[in-house]
Scaffold this active site. Structure first.
Site, PDB file in Angstrom:
ATOM      1  N   ARG A 176       1.031  -1.619  -0.724  1.00  7.26           N
ATOM      2  CA  ARG A 176       0.109   0.257  -0.016  1.00  7.26           C
ATOM      3  C   ARG A 176       0.955   1.457  -0.340  1.00  7.26           C
ATOM      4  O   ARG A 176       2.185   1.613   0.099  1.00  7.26           O
ATOM      5  CB  ARG A 176      -0.544   0.080   0.985  1.00  7.26           C
ATOM      6  CG  ARG A 176      -1.715  -0.842   1.256  1.00  7.26           C
ATOM      7  CD  ARG A 176      -3.033  -1.310   2.391  1.00  7.26           C
ATOM      8  NE  ARG A 176      -3.049  -2.057   2.945  1.00  7.26           N
ATOM      9  CZ  ARG A 176      -4.091  -2.807   3.945  1.00  7.26           C
ATOM     10  NH1 ARG A 176      -3.720  -1.962   4.579  1.00  7.26           N
ATOM     11  NH2 ARG A 176      -4.684  -3.887   3.647  1.00  7.26           N
ATOM     12  N   ARG A 269     -10.059   3.738   5.071  1.00  4.45           N
ATOM     13  CA  ARG A 269      -8.808   3.309   4.817  1.00  4.45           C
ATOM     14  C   ARG A 269      -8.005   3.581   3.884  1.00  4.45           C
ATOM     15  O   ARG A 269      -7.167   4.404   3.859  1.00  4.45           O
ATOM     16  CB  ARG A 269      -8.200   2.198   5.621  1.00  4.45           C
ATOM     17  CG  ARG A 269      -7.270   2.150   5.855  1.00  4.45           C
ATOM     18  CD  ARG A 269      -6.787   0.817   6.464  1.00  4.45           C
ATOM     19  NE  ARG A 269      -6.575  -0.085   5.547  1.00  4.45           N
ATOM     20  CZ  ARG A 269      -6.800  -1.557   6.273  1.00  4.45           C
ATOM     21  NH1 ARG A 269      -6.285  -1.908   7.475  1.00  4.45           N
ATOM     22  NH2 ARG A 269      -7.172  -3.196   5.394  1.00  4.45           N
ATOM     23  N   ARG A 280     -13.148  -8.501   1.328  1.00  2.00           N
ATOM     24  CA  ARG A 280     -12.594  -8.689   3.070  1.00  2.00           C
ATOM     25  C   ARG A 280     -13.528  -8.519   4.324  1.00  2.00           C
ATOM     26  O   ARG A 280     -13.125  -9.594   4.942  1.00  2.00           O
ATOM     27  CB  ARG A 280     -11.839  -7.054   3.075  1.00  2.00           C
ATOM     28  CG  ARG A 280     -10.487  -7.415   3.164  1.00  2.00           C
ATOM     29  CD  ARG A 280      -9.434  -6.338   2.645  1.00  2.00           C
ATOM     30  NE  ARG A 280      -8.681  -6.455   1.860  1.00  2.00           N
ATOM     31  CZ  ARG A 280      -6.891  -6.892   2.146  1.00  2.00           C
ATOM     32  NH1 ARG A 280      -6.932  -6.494   3.762  1.00  2.00           N
ATOM     33  NH2 ARG A 280      -6.046  -7.494   1.442  1.00  2.00           N
TER      34      ARG A 280
HETATM   35  N1  LIG Z   1      -0.889 -16.703   8.253  1.00  6.85           N
HETATM   36  C1  LIG Z   1      -0.627 -15.359   8.134  1.00  6.85           C
HETATM   37  N2  LIG Z   1      -1.975 -14.349   8.319  1.00  6.85           N
HETATM   38  C2  LIG Z   1      -0.991 -12.632   8.282  1.00  6.85           C
HETATM   39  C3  LIG Z   1       0.476 -12.764   7.650  1.00  6.85           C
HETATM   40  N3  LIG Z   1       0.932 -11.459   7.771  1.00  6.85           N
HETATM   41  C4  LIG Z   1      -0.297 -10.888   7.974  1.00  6.85           C
HETATM   42  N4  LIG Z   1      -1.581 -11.610   7.649  1.00  6.85           N
HETATM   43  C5  LIG Z   1      -3.220 -11.877   7.581  1.00  6.85           C
HETATM   44  O1  LIG Z   1      -3.527 -11.238   6.567  1.00  6.85           O
HETATM   45  C6  LIG Z   1      -4.430 -10.510   6.453  1.00  6.85           C
HETATM   46  C7  LIG Z   1      -4.726  -9.128   5.275  1.00  6.85           C
HETATM   47  O2  LIG Z   1      -3.442  -8.521   6.181  1.00  6.85           O
HETATM   48  P1  LIG Z   1      -3.555  -7.050   5.371  1.00  6.85           P
HETATM   49  O3  LIG Z   1      -3.371  -7.500   3.790  1.00  6.85           O
HETATM   50  O4  LIG Z   1      -2.599  -6.348   5.795  1.00  6.85           O
HETATM   51  O5  LIG Z   1      -4.399  -6.132   5.638  1.00  6.85           O
HETATM   52  P2  LIG Z   1      -5.145  -5.375   6.836  1.00  6.85           P
HETATM   53  O6  LIG Z   1      -5.761  -7.142   7.967  1.00  6.85           O
HETATM   54  O7  LIG Z   1      -6.636  -5.179   6.764  1.00  6.85           O
HETATM   55  O8  LIG Z   1      -4.765  -4.391   7.110  1.00  6.85           O
HETATM   56  C8  LIG Z   1      -4.686 -10.183   8.380  1.00  6.85           C
HETATM   57  O9  LIG Z   1      -5.499 -10.893   8.687  1.00  6.85           O
HETATM   58  C9  LIG Z   1      -3.447 -10.127   9.134  1.00  6.85           C
HETATM   59  O10 LIG Z   1      -3.707 -10.785   9.976  1.00  6.85           O
HETATM   60  C10 LIG Z   1       1.673 -13.812   8.072  1.00  6.85           C
HETATM   61  O11 LIG Z   1       2.287 -13.998   8.280  1.00  6.85           O
HETATM   62  N5  LIG Z   1       0.920 -15.377   8.475  1.00  6.85           N
HETATM   63  N1  LIG Z   2     -11.473   2.066  18.004  1.00 10.04           N
HETATM   64  C1  LIG Z   2     -11.860   2.647  16.577  1.00 10.04           C
HETATM   65  N2  LIG Z   2     -12.895   3.394  16.232  1.00 10.04           N
HETATM   66  C2  LIG Z   2     -12.465   4.158  14.880  1.00 10.04           C
HETATM   67  N3  LIG Z   2     -11.805   3.724  14.017  1.00 10.04           N
HETATM   68  C3  LIG Z   2     -10.827   2.766  14.435  1.00 10.04           C
HETATM   69  C4  LIG Z   2     -10.560   2.041  15.376  1.00 10.04           C
HETATM   70  N4  LIG Z   2     -10.062   1.541  15.500  1.00 10.04           N
HETATM   71  C5  LIG Z   2      -8.883   2.041  14.147  1.00 10.04           C
HETATM   72  N5  LIG Z   2      -9.409   2.870  13.840  1.00 10.04           N
HETATM   73  C6  LIG Z   2      -9.454   2.785  12.023  1.00 10.04           C
HETATM   74  O1  LIG Z   2      -9.623   1.346  11.140  1.00 10.04           O
HETATM   75  C7  LIG Z   2      -9.248   1.972  10.550  1.00 10.04           C
HETATM   76  C8  LIG Z   2      -8.481  -0.082  10.360  1.00 10.04           C
HETATM   77  O2  LIG Z   2      -7.646  -0.202  11.416  1.00 10.04           O
HETATM   78  P1  LIG Z   2      -6.093  -0.806  10.896  1.00 10.04           P
HETATM   79  O3  LIG Z   2      -5.842  -0.743  11.866  1.00 10.04           O
HETATM   80  O4  LIG Z   2      -5.409  -0.332   9.850  1.00 10.04           O
HETATM   81  O5  LIG Z   2      -6.962  -2.517  10.971  1.00 10.04           O
HETATM   82  P2  LIG Z   2      -6.358  -3.745  10.724  1.00 10.04           P
HETATM   83  O6  LIG Z   2      -5.060  -3.993  10.669  1.00 10.04           O
HETATM   84  O7  LIG Z   2      -7.335  -4.815  11.167  1.00 10.04           O
HETATM   85  O8  LIG Z   2      -6.598  -4.119   9.303  1.00 10.04           O
HETATM   86  C9  LIG Z   2      -7.949   3.064  10.406  1.00 10.04           C
HETATM   87  O9  LIG Z   2      -7.983   3.557   9.535  1.00 10.04           O
HETATM   88  C10 LIG Z   2      -7.874   3.120  12.096  1.00 10.04           C
HETATM   89  O10 LIG Z   2      -7.591   4.174  11.981  1.00 10.04           O
END
Ligand SMILES: Nc1nc2c(ncn2[C@@H]2O[C@H](COP(=O)(O)OP(=O)(O)O)[C@@H](O)[C@H]2O)c(=O)[nH]1
Ligand SMILES: Nc1ncnc2c1ncn2[C@@H]1O[C@H](COP(=O)(O)OP(=O)(O)O)[C@@H](O)[C@H]1O
Length: 402
Positions: A176, A269, A280
């Site tokens: 990203r 986001r 998702r």
């Molecule tokens: N099994 C596994 N899942 C992962 C790993 N790294 C990230 N993920 C998971 O992959 C999913 C997608 O992650 P990401 O693309 O960063 O998207 P986000 O969760 O929306 O921020 C999330 O549920 C993460 O927890 C890994 O090393 N192993």
């Molecule tokens: N408790 C909350 N209330 C409102 N917005 C939140 C809260 N926790 C996280 N966010 C926002 O939600 C979005 C997704 O959070 P993020 O940490 O990227 O999620 P994930 O890693 O689980 O995918 C971000 O823009 C973050 O700032």
């Protein structure tokens, strides 16, 4: 057919004699421990800066085997003592080493090593550093996309930079906007990642939202070698694998207050396309069901109010309020005197130093290994260490078999 070396010896007493026989030149600082049909020759030939090597002599076949060695190899030192524990690992005590590098375990038949042998189809051993106490269980954070996992982890790392280290996963998804290779993820081509998975380089991996994600052994080791507690942001499938592994992590699932709010967060986001968002959200339903009911997770947290959820997270990690000040110190190493001899009594490893010729004036450090936890690819926790003097121990019965 290989030829057994002249210095292969069985039993601790002989190992100590051999090790003491290394003398002050530090040449040929090898120690040998036999478990079943295999003799593990551990050590190096010469300079104290070379990593400790491992070779295995298989008595059944009469062959020498050079195993794949996982984990950070320790550097050589003034001498090594080796003691077999439970026939699945060898405790190594290094002379003249730093507190965080003097007690090591060479795992030869633990769960992790057996899995790696199966994957790689060859002999494998793995190093794991020993630490005192039980303070550094890895932490797994799971939950649907957009729930706030990354946000909570960033807060934790910002507040406790010396305590936590992030396990940088590999992924085949595209970066990203703000994401940096090697910091947020190791962005990898699918064919390369698939090969590395086949080569056994991953603790766990899963296909998530159409991409491959995985935690490499190295990612965990980098954090634990820095003396930090490892945080893993992984999906439910990955959490399941970690639960079955030797990592002994604390597993936490983060829930959104509602699916509607999850969608709002994901959209606000602005990091995914519409298609990706829909995928998702669809996957989120399944993840929520599994997260809440599968019995994988030790704790479920609701991320409604961010600050409230963060406080709850700290509380269950034992770092809230006044407790934080005492718990933030890095895991303790073990301060051993440079010169010592080692013996074993049940679950206690006794390290003698001081004036051995005056038996009653000599000092002792006792390593209690009865409650070991964790292990490769992380640290081996649960070592209890205390100092005593030999005279009072004899009186107190420490020297008696229990
Ligand atoms: N099994 C596994 N899942 C992962 C790993 N790294 C990230 N993920 C998971 O992959 C999913 C997608 O992650 P990401 O693309 O960063 O998207 P986000 O969760 O929306 O921020 C999330 O549920 C993460 O927890 C890994 O090393 N192993
Ligand atoms: N408790 C909350 N209330 C409102 N917005 C939140 C809260 N926790 C996280 N966010 C926002 O939600 C979005 C997704 O959070 P993020 O940490 O990227 O999620 P994930 O890693 O689980 O995918 C971000 O823009 C973050 O700032």
């Amino acid at each position: 057919m290989g030829e057994a070396p002249a210095f292969i010896v069985d039993g601790l007493q002989n190992q100590i004699e051999f090790e003491n026989g290394c003398g002050s030149k530090f040449k040929g600082c090898k120690t040998t421990t036999t478990i079943g049909d295999k003799s593990y020759v551990i050590g190096g030939n010469d300079e104290s800066t070379l990593p400790v090597e491992v070779r295995i002599f298989d008595k059944a076949t009469g062959n020498w085997v050079t195993p794949i060695v996982l984990g950070s190899k320790p550097n050589l030192c003034k001498g090594l003592s080796a003691i077999s524990l439970n026939d699945d690992r060898i405790l190594i005590v290094k002379k003249g080493s730093a507190p965080d590098d003097c007690i090591l375990f060479l795992e030869v038949d633990t769960w992790f090593v057996r899995e790696q042998k199966k994957i790689r189809g060859t002999e494998v051993v793995a190093w794991s550093k020993g630490v005192r106490g039980d303070a550094e269980k890895p932490v797994v954070i799971s939950g649907p996309s957009g729930v706030g996992k990354g946000t909570l982890i960033s807060m934790l790392m910002k507040e406790f930079p010396s305590m936590f280290g992030f396990s940088v996963s590999h992924t085949t998804r595209a970066p990203r906007g703000m994401e940096k290779d090697g910091v947020h993820y190791h962005f990898t081509e699918r064919s390369i990642m698939e090969k590395e998975i086949k080569d056994g380089k991953f603790v766990e991996y899963a296909s998530v939202h159409g991409n491959l994600y995985g935690t490499s052994i190295e990612a965990v080791e980098v954090v634990t070698d820095a003396g930090k507690r490892c945080i893993l942001d992984i999906d439910v499938q990955g959490a399941r694998s970690v639960k079955a592994s030797s990592l002994e992590a604390i597993l936490i699932f983060i829930c959104p207050p509602s699916m509607k709010e999850l969608e709002t967060r994901l959209r606000s986001r602005r990091t995914e396309t519409e298609d990706q968002i829909l995928k998702r959200l669809q996957n989120a339903e399944v993840e929520m069901e599994q997260g809440k009911s599968s019995g994988i997770f030790d704790h479920i947290l609701y991320n409604d109010n961010l600050d409230g959820c963060y406080e709850s997270l700290k509380k269950l990690l034992g770092i809230d309020g006044a407790a934080a000040a005492t718990q933030i110190s890095a895991p303790q190493g073990i301060d051993l005197p440079a010169d010592h001899s080692v013996s074993k009594m049940d679950n206690k490893i006794i390290i003698n130093y001081g004036t051995p010729e005056l038996e009653k004036a000599s000092k002792r450090i006792v390593l209690d290994v009865s409650s070991l936890k964790g292990g490769a690819p992380g640290r081996t926790r649960g070592l209890d260490v205390y100092a005593t003097d030999s005279f009072s121990d004899d009186l107190n019965g420490i020297n008696q078999p229990s």
